[in-house]
Design a protein around this motif. Structure first.
Motif, PDB file in Angstrom:
ATOM      1  N   GLU B 457     -22.409  75.835  17.044  1.00 34.23           N
ATOM      2  CA  GLU B 457     -22.980  76.687  18.028  1.00 34.23           C
ATOM      3  C   GLU B 457     -22.572  76.335  19.553  1.00 34.23           C
ATOM      4  O   GLU B 457     -22.515  75.122  19.921  1.00 34.23           O
ATOM      5  N   SER B 459     -23.794  76.311  22.964  1.00 30.96           N
ATOM      6  CA  SER B 459     -25.208  76.033  23.670  1.00 30.96           C
ATOM      7  C   SER B 459     -25.102  74.966  24.571  1.00 30.96           C
ATOM      8  O   SER B 459     -24.190  74.221  24.776  1.00 30.96           O
ATOM      9  N   HIS B 460     -26.497  74.521  25.016  1.00 23.91           N
ATOM     10  CA  HIS B 460     -26.486  73.450  26.063  1.00 23.91           C
ATOM     11  C   HIS B 460     -26.427  72.205  25.351  1.00 23.91           C
ATOM     12  O   HIS B 460     -26.162  71.253  25.961  1.00 23.91           O
ATOM     13  N   ALA B 461     -27.056  72.016  24.096  1.00 30.46           N
ATOM     14  CA  ALA B 461     -27.355  70.693  23.508  1.00 30.46           C
ATOM     15  C   ALA B 461     -25.863  70.518  22.633  1.00 30.46           C
ATOM     16  O   ALA B 461     -25.946  69.237  22.057  1.00 30.46           O
ATOM     17  N   MET B 462     -25.089  71.174  22.422  1.00 31.39           N
ATOM     18  CA  MET B 462     -24.014  71.003  21.449  1.00 31.39           C
ATOM     19  C   MET B 462     -23.213  70.000  21.903  1.00 31.39           C
ATOM     20  O   MET B 462     -22.890  69.957  23.334  1.00 31.39           O
ATOM     21  N   VAL B 463     -22.694  69.193  21.025  1.00 30.91           N
ATOM     22  CA  VAL B 463     -21.595  68.199  21.479  1.00 30.91           C
ATOM     23  C   VAL B 463     -20.364  68.265  20.369  1.00 30.91           C
ATOM     24  O   VAL B 463     -20.588  68.009  19.149  1.00 30.91           O
TER      25      VAL B 463
END
Lengths: 526, 526
Positions: B457, B459-463
């Protein structure tokens, strides 16, 4: 108590190999002698740190903050013995060391606040979008986790604030990383006193003993073994360029390379703008020499380079600086080795064919004393020999006469990375400064106006860092609260059961930290 | 239009040396041929990027965001030619490439949002405390600035989303860094179409031409010269471990070392927990083989390792996986070179004395086709030979039979850093998982439950990162909005005149970004 032990977790151990500290003011050897830690001690300390990691890194913000405050309290509790020992090992005066103790304690308490506040977790949640087309979005939650056990190398020039319980240790512990300190051999007694204070705080907090270990020693092998140990996951270092680069190399050659945060080398250019130079050149000169010679010039941010446009105003500045420097008192340096390096650097500049010695300070009759040195050259000569831009650690600085602002810009553009640059400027200089600031900003961590670079505030906005070789990682700082990020790494949790999520990411926000929800920051419940 | 040019700023230039792309599905050489950029082209592109830096890095958030959106629009405007060319150069199917184009465009638009929102600036102000004793506090203001020109190396496996206008380019441009792309030689036509789209967006926005350059080529010398150029300040790379490490080495040996963000190698362990394996082993096996063989397994997050406790439930899983794998269709790989490496990796596993081949996919009659491969071994054998943990890029995976959860933990602890780890688990597995999650978290960038690691994904939380060798810098991600921080560095401004401050730090907050004031976050005026 100082008995020369290594502190390997809660285990006090004496090594067979020994070394001693020297009082630089007298040249005399101090008692007792100290353990010179070997590879076995490194391995034991790192194994304990690794074992402590899962427990220590999982402590709550409140517990971790209380632990940091406990360290501060234990350092204060040492009392005057700490100051007296540090004076004898460093040659630094009482007032300076008392101030430095205050800074060290304040730094630990500031990191305790930071830990409690929780922004360092950068907790970020992108909620699931089960109905999104063409594909649903899973539940994604990201948080910063501690990187692992950290090796810290104490610096000689701040035996308290940049050493055993200094900024690197405080920020690594704040991040949740166990710390193994390699003590600086110039102040092993001071180091041991502080290490024992930390060990007491570890015990009082009921933390695993391996949360902190202390390895005194004076061999390069010790530092090398520590950085090479596979359990160490990051390194904090303040010291020489040669020392820092050696650690960077060892870290890069590991089977698993790790980050090294080495703060190494900076000459901290000062730009005297025309209007300011004209208006207040003499006052500037006096303040400059004061900043240059303070503490024998043994600051990373010492102003080692002055740039100005040639002319009568610069002549007047140099004349006033000559007077100030000629009257400056000699000061004991931190160690015989640092003093010898200083003399060597000053001698090389004095002998350089393009460099003129402007003034030297008073010569004293003690040992290991820095005699301040002010040199001058022109921009063409400076640009022709990169060696003129190398740091001479101590109270030595070089004035570079430039033809115009464009030549000042050329000199700045030729410089390696720096911790700071200083603008001495008046309102009439703003147009010139506006052209120069972007050029400077590419090369430094901090730009300051109408002050002097020595004196580094421990706060949220501070950057004590800068592009190579000021540091080995110009994305970071070693002073100020931003330093905690050096020891964190982000991890994303996707569709994990609530029981498996780190508390910072849990539903209902059990730690009450500020979080970002679908890209928008929540107002913290605190 | 595709004519094989290098785009050096606004200058289209043809090199004498040429190379061609190959259609992997047919093995045929495609037209036209392409410029193979040399050191002179690198130097020119880097000089332009350096010249563009002061202007581009000073663009307002609104202007920069509009530029990113302009790139997205220009990519869409290429139309179907882009998809058709990418299909012929990559062997990837239309639907996949259309999806990837959507992701590429969406990624640029997401970074535009991020740029406008302004959190990436991390604007932090510690106001002056003139009356503080013993020393006043100066006015300190910190902001993130662009690091400088960035070199981006396109990846073969995402000819759009990880290539010329992929995540590295989007995040570097978002940070304010000019970009020089070294195009991947497997898809030079696709690369040129996208590069021309970016160049158009640069021109439309009135930005300096050096904001973006594109260097096609197929020599290692090209990449080496680009990373070695002193004007390049950071590197983004996705590709092989060997390629990434070569760039890391070149970057470290520069006079000024620079950060390299290389996403390299991961086998993405999947842990089948006992209850889940018992309850739904067969369904899991089918989904696993689907994830493994999708896109010929050419994903960084391909599940190349399965860990489970030995027993009848695992036997059933393997039986079902065998059925699924045996029925899996062959798929064209991205290039003859990648196909040859895949075959070599699979052959080595098949010939390994401790490894048993469980199943192979259907063999096709085309060229460069991956035939899926599933292997098994036991934990003792896996732990005895680190080579079994090396990535085989493509649809190859190995099941490791473990004695118990403790042995699963040992295998995980033995692994190198990974992009992902996957937990297949039911509620009854939570206690086991709770023990394992902290062990896993030390080694990966993302932990996911009850899904498959392929599919990342934005997105903001992806690592999309992880400890070495998943990446060369485990503190970062190459997917998601956090990626922008790779190309920023903090700079502190102390007591600067208002006219000299970056807008993000100015009094009255002219950019209207969220700022931290004396440690406390202001509510953003937006």
């Amino acid at each position: 108590m100082i008995d020369g032990a290594m502190l390997i977790g809660s285990d006090e151990r004496q090594a067979t190999a020994r070394f001693s500290a020297i009082d630089p003011a007298s040249g005399e050897t101090l008692t007792p002698d100290f353990s010179s830690a070997d590879a076995g001690a490194v391995a034991d300390a790192c194994a304990l740190a690794d074992a402590a990691f899962p427990v220590y890194s999982a402590t709550t913000p409140e517990d971790r903050a209380a632990f940091l405050e406990g360290i501060a309290d234990q350092i204060v509790a040492i009392g005057d013995d700490l100051i007296v020992r540090a004076m004898s090992e460093s040659g630094l005066p009482r007032a300076r060391l008392e101030g430095e103790r205050g800074r060290t304690v304040g730094q630990l308490k500031l990191f305790a606040q930071v830990v409690r506040q929780g922004d360092w977790l950068d907790a970020t949640i992108d909620p699931a979008l089960p109905d999104r087309a063409p594909l649903p979005r899973p539940d994604l939650r990201r948080v910063n986790l501690a990187i692992g056990p950290v090796a810290v190398f104490g610096a000689s020039n701040f035996p308290l604030a940049f050493s055993v319980a200094g900024g690197d240790t405080a920020s690594a512990l704040a991040a949740g990383c166990p710390v193994v300190v390699k003590g600086h051999p110039a102040h092993p007694g001071t180091g041991e006193l502080v290490a024992r204070a930390i060990a007491k705080a570890v015990a009082n907090a009921g933390l695993p003993a391996g949360t902190f270990s202390y390895l005194p020693g004076e061999t390069n092998d010790l530092g090398g073994a520590l950085v090479a140990d596979p359990r160490i996951q990051a390194v904090g270092f303040t010291g020489s360029r040669g020392g820092g680069l050696a650690l960077v190399r060892i870290a890069a050659e590991r089977e698993q390379p790790i980050p090294v945060y080495a703060e190494m080398s900076s000459i901290n250019p000062v730009i005297l703008f025309p209007a300011a130079l004209e208006a207040r050149g003499e006052a500037m000169a006096t303040a400059f020499v004061q900043s240059l010679t303070m503490g024998a010039g043994q600051f990373c941010t010492n102003p080692g380079l002055v740039l100005a446009i040639d002319g009568p105003a610069l002549d007047a500045f140099i004349a006033a600086a000559t007077t100030a420097m000629t009257g400056s008192q000699p000061a004991v340096m931190l160690s015989p080795g640092i003093h010898a390096s200083f003399e060597q650097g000053v001698d090389a500049l004095a002998a350089h064919q393009s460099v003129k010695t402007v003034a030297r300070g008073c010569v004293g009759d003690g040992v290991n004393q820095a005699v301040g040195a002010l040199f001058q050259t022109d921009a063409t000569s400076f640009l022709a020999d990169r060696a003129l831009g190398h740091e001479v650690f101590g109270s030595s600085s070089i004035v570079v006469r430039c033809a115009d602002m464009a030549e000042i810009a050329s000199v700045i553009a030729s410089l390696e990375g720096q911790l700071t640059a200083t603008l001495q400027m008046d309102a009439a200089d703003e147009a010139d400064a506006a052209h120069l600031v972007p050029v400077i900003a590419r090369r430094v961590g901090r730009i300051l106006a109408n002050g002097w670079p020595t004196g580094v505030e421990v706060s949220h906005a501070m950057v004590h860092g800068g592009p190579f070789p000021a540091t080995s990682d110009g994305r970071t700082t070693s002073v100020g609260t931003l330093a905690i990020y050096r020891f964190l790494r982000p991890v994303c949790f996707q569709n994990l059961a609530p029981s498996l999520l780190p508390a910072a990411l849990g539903d209902g926000n059990p730690w009450g930290v500020a979080r970002r929800m679908d890209g928008t920051r929540e107002v913290s419940p605190r």
